[in-house]
Design an enzyme around this catalytic site. Structure first.
Site, short mmCIF file in Angstrom:
data_model
loop_
_atom_site.label_atom_id
_atom_site.label_comp_id
_atom_site.label_asym_id
_atom_site.label_seq_id
_atom_site.Cartn_x
_atom_site.Cartn_y
_atom_site.Cartn_z
N ASP A 4 0.82 -1.21 0.00
CA ASP A 4 0.00 0.00 0.00
C ASP A 4 0.86 1.27 0.00
O ASP A 4 0.36 2.35 0.31
CB ASP A 4 -0.91 0.02 1.24
CG ASP A 4 -2.29 -0.57 0.94
OD1 ASP A 4 -2.48 -1.07 -0.18
OD2 ASP A 4 -3.15 -0.55 1.84
N ASP A 46 3.49 -9.38 9.30
CA ASP A 46 3.69 -7.95 9.11
C ASP A 46 5.08 -7.70 8.52
O ASP A 46 5.94 -8.59 8.52
CB ASP A 46 3.54 -7.20 10.44
CG ASP A 46 2.08 -7.00 10.82
OD1 ASP A 46 1.21 -7.26 9.97
OD2 ASP A 46 1.81 -6.61 11.97
N ASP A 60 7.75 -6.28 9.42
CA ASP A 60 8.97 -6.42 10.22
C ASP A 60 9.14 -7.81 10.80
O ASP A 60 10.01 -8.03 11.65
CB ASP A 60 8.97 -5.38 11.35
CG ASP A 60 7.75 -5.51 12.26
OD1 ASP A 60 6.64 -5.66 11.72
OD2 ASP A 60 7.91 -5.45 13.50
N ASP A 67 -7.60 -7.85 13.23
CA ASP A 67 -7.17 -9.18 13.64
C ASP A 67 -8.05 -9.74 14.76
O ASP A 67 -8.51 -10.89 14.71
CB ASP A 67 -5.71 -9.16 14.06
CG ASP A 67 -5.36 -7.96 14.93
OD1 ASP A 67 -6.28 -7.28 15.42
OD2 ASP A 67 -4.15 -7.69 15.11
#
Length: 504
Positions: free
Chosen positions: A113, A172, A174, A266
């Site tokens: 994004d 994610d 990281d 989530d």
């Protein structure tokens, strides 16, 4: 006359009101303590009787089949949502592409994004590099950021190739899974058709970056050790951590897939899937490397989202949970009371108001006695439970208590906004990652000019810190207890955070 009127107002109104507030805090203190003891009893039970997930659920290693080749391996989609992740995109994409799963049975889907053209080009080049090595990797982009992460994940599910997949792993930007991650998690879903989610724990590559990251590590280790472990063992339900988990596609689709009505997509998905009768398992032995925010501003934004989102979801889902017909009433009570009300809402209010407002203000009300068990014994036990989750940081436990009380102010504010659907209820600020997993940066950093002291000031922390400092001085001058010692240290913690001298 005026002095007598003030005394009457104090004795007839202020003192009874303060006594009432103290009584409410004492009741909440007991509720929080009982919940903490309950979760830790479950953890002790798991440790003593070695109730590992492999003993509760069937688990068998994947075997090569000479006749059918890799066809006995289910198709897995690995999703990596990201937004302008200059410092870490190579780490997450590289780790996903190194997963030891047959190349023709896994699809890597990068949901980019990003709005920075330079970063978009970098991500495209990285994906092309792995594609040239035979990895089935897709880089998907949208023309908007509607729904933020939930919107990206939802859009990613609409591509035709997703229908080939049985399971979906999410990381994610990281997060760096070990190469054997799928081999250790997917068999749970293959052999246990009632399971919809396998959640791994987080391992922090930059925990030693600064004192703030050490204290975050303590809190999150306790979250995994107590909340996730106890929820998995006793109720086969817990909140999905948003990353480092593998979902069964059928369970997600039955519950309606991703929704962007809150900033905790989530948790929203987990609750809805759980209410359809699916079970979850948390595997403590599987760790996925990740990064903690090392800047105070980034951490504050993250904590706002993590407190505001659950409160807003609780507001929106309470009646849905009550009217649910698929699960037992005990599970509904657990979700409403323990999972949402106590852990996601009440504990934030209690921590801030009792330890940062009621206790300091008590120095002005000599008529009100706050029992020692509520100010020493109960906090000591809860703090001890947290500390044993990270034994190496035991000596930091007092700093952790003071810092958690400071952060409770932001969590309380976020919870209020979530419950009342205030102006920042859907605010999503991506937690800044600094690529701390690398000793040397992969990409050049853009240096920002040093902010002046006025720009670094956090007024809320300063105001609370000054108030507590005034209470400490008053207690030192006129009080008969040593409460001022704690108040001075708590005031100092607020003021240090207020002037921005925390984190990197």
């Amino acid at each position: 006359m005026e002095t007598m009127w003030l005394r009457q107002a104090r004795s007839l109104l202020l003192v009874p009101l303060f006594k009432c507030l103290v009584a409410i805090c004492l009741v909440i203190s007991l509720l929080v303590f009982v919940e903490s003891v309950y979760m830790n009893i479950v953890v002790i039970y798991v440790k003593l009787f070695k109730r590992k997930p492999e003993k509760i659920y069937k688990w068998e290693a994947m075997q090569e089949d000479i006749e059918v080749g890799n066809q006995n391996y289910p198709m897995v989609l690995v999703q990596i949502p990201m937004y302008n992740e200059r410092e870490v995109f190579q780490l997450s994409i590289g780790a996903a592409c190194r997963l030891t799963w047959p190349l023709d049975r896994v699809i890597i889907q990068v949901l980019d994004d990003s709005t920075d053209p330079t970063i978009m080009e970098m991500v495209s080049v990285e994906c092309a590099k792995w594609a040239s090595k035979g990895i089935n990797i897709k880089c998907e982009r949208r023309d908007n950021r509607n729904g933020y992460k939930a919107g990206a994940l939802k859009q990613g599910m609409r591509h035709s190739y997703v229908k080939q997949c049985n399971y979906i792993a999410i990381f994610d930007a990281d997060f760096q899974p070990e190469p054997d991650y799928l081999h250790r998690t997917v068999p749970f879903l293959i052999h246990n058709p009632e399971l919809a989610l396998v959640q791994a724990r987080w391992k922090f590559v930059n925990a030693n970056k600064c004192l703030m990251t050490r204290m975050q590590e303590m809190s999150l280790n306790y979250h995994f050790m107590a909340e996730q472990e106890s929820g998995s063992t006793r109720h086969a339900f817990f909140g999905f951590n948003g990353t480092a988990g593998v979902w069964r596609l059928a369970g997600m689709e039955e519950a309606g897939g991703w929704k962007d009505r809150t900033t905790v997509e989530d948790m929203d998905l987990a609750v809805r899937v759980g209410l359809h009768g699916w079970k979850f398992v948390f595997v403590n032995d599987i760790e996925v490397k990740s990064e903690l925010p090392s800047q105070f501003k980034a951490f504050r934004f993250q904590q706002h989202r993590w407190s505001c989102g659950p409160a807003n979801l609780f507001r929106k889902m309470t009646m849905e949970i009550i009217h649910n017909k698929r699960v037992m009433i005990w599970k509904k009570l657990y979700v409403i009371y323990s999972f949402f009300f106590l852990r996601k809402i009440l504990v934030h209010f209690f921590t801030f108001f009792f330890y940062c407002i009621i206790l300091p203000t008590s120095v002005f009300f000599y008529e009100v006695s706050i029992p020692t068990w509520s100010t020493i014994y109960v906090p000591f036990m809860i703090t001890f439970f947290t500390a044993i989750a990270t034994p190496r940081s035991f000596y930091l436990v007092f700093f952790w208590v003071l810092f958690e009380n400071v952060m409770a102010m932001h969590r309380t504010k976020g919870t209020f906004i979530g419950l009342l659907e205030g102006g920042r209820v859907n605010e999503w600020v991506v937690t800044e990652k600094l690529g701390d997993a690398l000793q040397t940066k992969l990409l050049p950093q853009v240096k920002k000019p040093l902010n002046g002291i006025l720009q670094r000031l956090n007024l809320k922390e300063m105001m609370v810190g000054i108030y507590i400092l005034c209470c400490a001085c008053y207690d030192f001058a006129f009080g008969s207890s040593l409460l001022y010692v704690y108040l001075l240290m708590q005031a100092l913690a607020f003021i240090i955070c207020g002037v921005g001298f925390v984190g990197t």
